[in-house]
Design an enzyme around this catalytic site. Structure first.
Site, PDB file in Angstrom:
ATOM      1  CG  HIS A  49      -5.628   7.506   4.132  1.00  0.00           C
ATOM      2  ND1 HIS A  49      -5.238   8.741   2.749  1.00  0.00           N
ATOM      3  CD2 HIS A  49      -5.448   6.226   2.990  1.00  0.00           C
ATOM      4  CE1 HIS A  49      -4.930   7.809   1.489  1.00  0.00           C
ATOM      5  NE2 HIS A  49      -4.678   6.385   2.417  1.00  0.00           N
ATOM      6  CG  ASP A 103      -2.447   0.761   1.651  1.00  0.00           C
ATOM      7  OD1 ASP A 103      -2.600   1.861   0.372  1.00  0.00           O
ATOM      8  OD2 ASP A 103      -2.679   1.262   2.145  1.00  0.00           O
TER       9      ASP A 103
HETATM   10  P1  13P Z   1      -7.995   4.130   5.975  1.00  0.00           P
HETATM   11  O1  13P Z   1      -7.403   4.053   7.461  1.00  0.00           O
HETATM   12  O2  13P Z   1      -9.011   6.269   6.844  1.00  0.00           O
HETATM   13  O3  13P Z   1      -9.372   3.103   6.891  1.00  0.00           O
HETATM   14  O4  13P Z   1      -7.872   3.802   5.070  1.00  0.00           O
HETATM   15  C1  13P Z   1      -6.834   2.669   4.146  1.00  0.00           C
HETATM   16  C2  13P Z   1      -6.454   3.303   3.791  1.00  0.00           C
HETATM   17  O5  13P Z   1      -6.873   3.949   2.498  1.00  0.00           O
HETATM   18  C3  13P Z   1      -4.645   2.646   3.178  1.00  0.00           C
HETATM   19  O6  13P Z   1      -4.480   3.481   1.675  1.00  0.00           O
END
Ligand code: 13P
Length: 273
Positions: free
Chosen positions: A173, A79
């Site tokens: 996020h 990610d």
């Molecule tokens: P959140 O932490 O807001 O749930 O987002 C997760 C995300 O998009 C990880 O790339």
């Protein structure tokens, strides 16, 4: 089935995958228990921070072993990587999918960097996700707007050949100060303009009905991280403050169980979409 194929299948079915970040064995276990209980596939993702914490070999081996042990169909995804070298390291370690996040660079630079990654990923038959537009990262302003433009998205996907595109349609996020409102009209227009899976980042705190309408309008991957960290740590703090037990194998399980419950709820939202 490779993830690119799975996305094509989901497109036909009008469904999506939940992508959950894990940080250690206990959060991974909570996610796997949920996917197993719901009999649903899952994407297990690690941020660069988790790679630094666990080490790439450990992260990959833990995820693989976990999927096998729990009989869950799943894919391992990197990610928000900004480094080509880290992407290569993860692909070498067996990751199924990588995200190159050059969204804060110019459109042209984003195209160039992402194209280099799609070229590399071909050697591994791996899935590539990129991001276009401004989705606030942790600590960044939620006020600034930079929604994905459908025309740019179409040009970006054609030029880079990405399999998945993270779109900026009103999510961010971390936790929201007020209830988020996704621009679902824009989402549909982007979906009509591109030929790839669309990804929703910042899934924590988005109401179920918006997630479900998002899936109907083209979202194929929903990322959730913050709610997992939050419930895990809140439960753990509570456990630790109410016991002197040093047997961590008895202290961690309630926190893992809360992650399991949370992820089952998110999976149920997708199942019912
Ligand atoms: P959140 O932490 O807001 O749930 O987002 C997760 C995300 O998009 C990880 O790339």
């Amino acid at each position: 089935m490779i993830l690119q194929e799975k996305f094509r299948q989901l497109e036909l079915e009008g469904s999506a995958l939940l992508a959950t970040n894990f940080y250690n064995y206990e959060t991974l276990l909570g996610v796997l228990k949920a996917a197993s209980a719901m009999d649903m596939p899952i994407i297990l993702q690690t941020s660069p921070g988790t790679i630094h914490y666990l080490g790439v070999e450990m992260a990959a081996a833990m995820a693989r072993a976990g999927l096998k042990a729990h009989g869950v169909e799943g894919w391992l995804h990197l990610d928000h990587a900004e480094s080509y070298d880290m992407i290569k390291e993860c692909l070498d370690a067996g990751y199924d999918s990588v995200m190159i996040d050059a969204s804060e660079k110019s459109f042209e630079e984003n195209v160039d960097i992402t194209s280099a990654v799609t070229e590399l990923a071909k050697e591994y038959n791996a899935n590539v996700e990129a991001e276009l537009g401004y989705v606030a990262k942790l600590g960044q302003s939620h006020q600034k707007e930079g929604f994905t433009k459908p025309g740019e998205a179409s040009e970006f996907v054609k030029k880079t050949g990405v399999d998945a595109l993270a779109v900026a349609i009103g999510s961010a996020h971390g936790f929201y100060k007020k209830e988020p409102k996704l621009d679902l009209e824009l989402l549909k227009t982007i979906d009509d303009a591109v030929d790839c899976a669309l990804v929703l980042h910042g899934g924590s705190g988005i109401p179920a009905d918006q997630l479900q309408e998002g899936i109907r309008r083209g979202i194929r991957k929903i990322n959730v991280a913050t709610e997992i960290k939050d419930i895990f740590m809140a439960t753990l703090k509570n456990e630790i403050s109410s016991t002197d037990n040093i047997d961590l194998r008895q202290v961690f399980p309630p926190a893992t169980e809360q992650v399991n419950r949370l992820v089952q709820k998110k999976l149920a939202i997708i199942k019912q979409a």
